[in-house]
Each structure stands twice: as structure tokens, then as C-alpha cells.
Motif scaffolding. Structure first.
Motif, mmCIF file in Angstrom:
data_model
loop_
_atom_site.group_PDB
_atom_site.id
_atom_site.type_symbol
_atom_site.label_atom_id
_atom_site.label_comp_id
_atom_site.label_asym_id
_atom_site.label_seq_id
_atom_site.Cartn_x
_atom_site.Cartn_y
_atom_site.Cartn_z
ATOM 1 N N ALA A 83 120.611 88.617 23.669
ATOM 2 C CA ALA A 83 119.774 87.528 24.514
ATOM 3 C C ALA A 83 120.352 87.105 25.908
ATOM 4 C CB ALA A 83 119.383 86.689 23.350
ATOM 5 N N GLU A 84 119.519 86.708 26.509
ATOM 6 C CA GLU A 84 120.214 86.059 27.987
ATOM 7 C C GLU A 84 121.228 85.071 27.521
ATOM 8 O OE1 GLU A 84 117.041 84.982 30.557
ATOM 9 O OE2 GLU A 84 116.016 86.752 30.789
ATOM 10 N N ASN A 85 121.162 84.329 26.792
ATOM 11 C CA ASN A 85 121.925 83.384 26.322
ATOM 12 C C ASN A 85 123.406 83.917 25.527
ATOM 13 O OD1 ASN A 85 121.232 83.946 23.843
ATOM 14 N ND2 ASN A 85 120.505 81.821 23.468
ATOM 15 N N GLY A 86 123.467 85.150 25.306
ATOM 16 C CA GLY A 86 124.640 85.886 24.802
ATOM 17 C C GLY A 86 124.460 86.063 23.238
ATOM 18 N N ASP A 87 123.292 85.316 22.586
ATOM 19 C CA ASP A 87 123.066 85.739 21.228
ATOM 20 C C ASP A 87 122.778 87.119 20.832
ATOM 21 O OD1 ASP A 87 123.528 83.145 20.579
ATOM 22 O OD2 ASP A 87 121.515 82.471 20.228
ATOM 23 N N HIS A 88 123.411 87.723 19.687
ATOM 24 C CA HIS A 88 123.185 88.956 19.215
ATOM 25 C C HIS A 88 121.814 88.952 18.123
ATOM 26 C CE1 HIS A 88 126.891 90.091 20.972
ATOM 27 N NE2 HIS A 88 127.537 89.217 20.327
ATOM 28 N N ILE A 89 120.730 89.513 18.649
ATOM 29 C CA ILE A 89 119.820 89.211 17.841
ATOM 30 C C ILE A 89 119.255 90.799 16.892
ATOM 31 C CG2 ILE A 89 117.195 88.949 17.969
ATOM 32 C CD1 ILE A 89 118.906 86.767 18.649
ATOM 33 N N LEU A 90 118.879 90.603 15.847
ATOM 34 C CA LEU A 90 118.417 91.713 15.065
ATOM 35 C C LEU A 90 117.050 91.389 14.735
ATOM 36 C CD1 LEU A 90 121.283 92.439 12.516
ATOM 37 C CD2 LEU A 90 120.959 93.561 14.680
ATOM 38 N N SER A 91 116.171 92.258 15.023
ATOM 39 C CA SER A 91 114.561 92.304 14.898
ATOM 40 C C SER A 91 114.232 93.153 13.714
ATOM 41 C CB SER A 91 113.767 92.520 16.003
ATOM 42 O OG SER A 91 114.223 91.669 17.116
ATOM 43 N N LEU A 92 113.615 92.783 12.640
ATOM 44 C CA LEU A 92 113.553 93.720 11.485
ATOM 45 C C LEU A 92 112.335 93.785 11.123
ATOM 46 C CD1 LEU A 92 116.244 92.037 11.025
ATOM 47 C CD2 LEU A 92 116.137 92.339 8.738
ATOM 48 N N LEU A 93 111.510 94.891 10.584
ATOM 49 C CA LEU A 93 110.461 95.165 10.480
ATOM 50 C C LEU A 93 110.302 95.841 8.775
ATOM 51 C CD1 LEU A 93 107.172 95.208 10.964
ATOM 52 C CD2 LEU A 93 107.488 97.429 12.356
ATOM 53 N N ARG B 59 127.170 94.350 4.727
ATOM 54 C CA ARG B 59 125.897 94.234 4.622
ATOM 55 C C ARG B 59 125.211 95.235 5.235
ATOM 56 N NH1 ARG B 59 125.326 87.678 5.343
ATOM 57 N NH2 ARG B 59 127.124 88.236 6.473
ATOM 58 N N CYS B 60 124.247 95.704 4.809
ATOM 59 C CA CYS B 60 123.673 96.985 5.593
ATOM 60 C C CYS B 60 122.268 96.498 6.067
ATOM 61 C CB CYS B 60 123.664 98.199 4.918
ATOM 62 S SG CYS B 60 125.087 98.913 4.699
ATOM 63 N N ILE B 61 121.594 96.508 7.194
ATOM 64 C CA ILE B 61 120.350 96.344 7.511
ATOM 65 C C ILE B 61 119.680 97.703 8.434
ATOM 66 C CG2 ILE B 61 118.984 94.572 8.708
ATOM 67 C CD1 ILE B 61 121.054 92.583 8.475
ATOM 68 N N PHE B 62 118.938 98.270 7.498
ATOM 69 C CA PHE B 62 118.319 99.263 8.188
ATOM 70 C C PHE B 62 116.845 99.089 8.710
ATOM 71 C CE2 PHE B 62 121.447 101.004 5.252
ATOM 72 C CZ PHE B 62 122.114 101.797 6.167
ATOM 73 N N ASN B 63 116.129 99.780 9.665
ATOM 74 C CA ASN B 63 114.992 99.733 10.369
ATOM 75 C C ASN B 63 114.909 98.368 10.996
ATOM 76 O OD1 ASN B 63 112.318 100.314 10.789
ATOM 77 N ND2 ASN B 63 111.525 99.286 9.164
ATOM 78 N N ALA B 64 116.142 98.161 11.764
ATOM 79 C CA ALA B 64 116.452 96.591 12.736
ATOM 80 C C ALA B 64 116.661 97.347 14.088
ATOM 81 C CB ALA B 64 117.321 96.228 12.239
ATOM 82 N N GLU B 65 116.249 96.730 14.884
ATOM 83 C CA GLU B 65 116.528 96.864 16.386
ATOM 84 C C GLU B 65 117.552 95.724 16.877
ATOM 85 O OE1 GLU B 65 116.013 99.188 18.489
ATOM 86 O OE2 GLU B 65 114.459 100.393 17.553
#
Length: 209
Positions: A136-146, A126-132
Motif C-alpha cells: 500500500a501507499e503507506n507501506g503496509d504489506h497487503i494480501l488479498s485472498l479469494l 503459514r502458507c496462504i495460496f490463491n492470494a495476491e
């Protein structure tokens, strides 16, 4: 009270990050990230991948390079293993090194779009573009999408969604938590001239830039 409770539940739901799962979360769709995924799909018959990049398409720094820029090396030495970039072939149709065969920026972008389509056709990417991405401090991997689009297998195999629905999902202002076995970050910090805000050397005030 009932109204307040419903409002609180709605707000809580909005604040919850949607979750995605994969074996490998690959950050960066430049030549390094694309080559890693290409090899992974060849060497591992079942690994699933989420590819995320801050740009709108794969290609890394080529997405911002000037249109007249081309490779400084033969195209045969660039790209992924499963899809030749070079145009020169030997008598048996195999890719052959040619010093004059150096792909342009546009050709490279079109090439990586084809590579991306190969990944999607595998059903494992799966490809997610335009994402940062951030951790997180708890170790979670976060993708912020716009205003992003997720491309790849999205729906369950048993649902009645069309093939188109299973390969493209538009997202806006979303935040995702990704559960994965391993994160692969391809960081090169490449800076090409088109990325600079003016020249990186002193310019006299009498000179118009």
C-alpha cells in the motif's frame, strides 16, 4: 440513531484489514521461495514465516506446465536442501547425480507439496495460496485472498482448538495486513508455453491454430 451507529460500526469493522504477524513474508512458492524458507528454517531456529502465492499450490510455473514436461537437468540439482528430489542413490544411500533421472511436472508438484508439509510441521510457517500481494501507499504489506486457505499454526497455544483447527483455516474474500521484519519477493517472470495465449510468432490466416 442507535441503529445507524451500530450499522456504521459494523461497516467500519468490515473495512478493517485483519492482521497477521511474522518475521519473514515470502512472496512466491516456486523453487526460489521454497529454497529460501527451507534454508531459513535450518539456519534460524526461531524465525516465523508467512508464505503467499497466487497459485493454488506450491511449485511456481510447474503448476501450469504441460503434463509431459520434465526437468532439463538431473533431479539431484533441483529442489530444496532438506529433501532430495532425485531417485538415484549411491551405495551409502546418498542422492547421486543421474542424467536420466529427470523429474516430471507431476513429480515436482508432489515433491513441493511434501516440502510444504515439512514447513507446516515445523510450526513456524503459514502458507496462504490463491492470494495476491501488494504494498500500500503507506507501506503496509497487503494480501488479498479469494476462496483461500491458510495452512499453519493459527490458534493460540493455550486454546482448546483441535490440531486440525490449528493447521487449516478457510478464508473467503479476505484482505490481510501483514506485519513483518522483512519481505522476500521471488520474482523471475518465467513464462512457459502453457502460459501463452497462442504462439508468440506470426501465423498465416490460412493456418488453423
Amino acid at each position: 440513531n442507535t441503529s445507524k451507529n451500530l450499522e456504521a460500526m459494523t461497516n467500519e469493522k468490515k473495512n478493517e484489514n485483519a492482521r497477521l504477524e511474522c518475521d519473514y513474508l515470502v512472496i512466491g512458492a516456486g523453487t526460489c521461495g521454497m529454497s529460501f524458507i527451507d534454508t531459513l528454517l535450518t539456519e534460524h531456529e526461531s524465525a516465523s514465516v508467512i508464505l503467499a502465492d497466487r497459485n493454488l499450490r506450491p511449485g511456481g510455473h510447474w503448476t501450469t506446465a504441460y503434463s509431459f514436461v520434465r526437468l532439463h537437468q538431473p533431479s539431484s540439482n533441483y529442489g530444496v536442501n532438506s529433501l532430495p528430489l532425485g531417485k538415484t542413490r549411491d551405495s551409502k544411500g546418498r542422492e547421486r547425480e543421474d542424467a536420466n533421472d529427470r523429474a516430471t511436472a507431476q513429480e515436482i508438484l508432489e515433491y513441493y507439496d511434501k516440502v510444504k508439509d515439512q514447513f507446516l510441521d515445523s510450526g513456524r510457517v503459514r502458507c496462504i495460496f490463491n492470494a495476491e500481494y501488494h504494498q500500500a501507499e503507506n507501506g503496509d504489506h497487503i494480501l488479498s485472498l479469494l476462496n483461500s486457505t491458510v495452512e499453519g499454526k493459527i490458534s493460540d497455544h493455550n486454546d482448546n482448538s483441535s490440531d486440525k483447527d490449528k493447521h487449516c483455516l478457510s478464508l473467503e474474500n479476505q484482505v490481510y495486513t501483514v506485519k513483518c521484519r522483512k519481505v522476500v519477493r521471488c520474482i523471475s517472470n518465467v513464462v512457459v508455453p502453457s502460459m501463452r495465449q497462442g504462439p508468440n510468432f506470426p501465423v498465416d490466416n490460412s493456418v488453423t491454430v
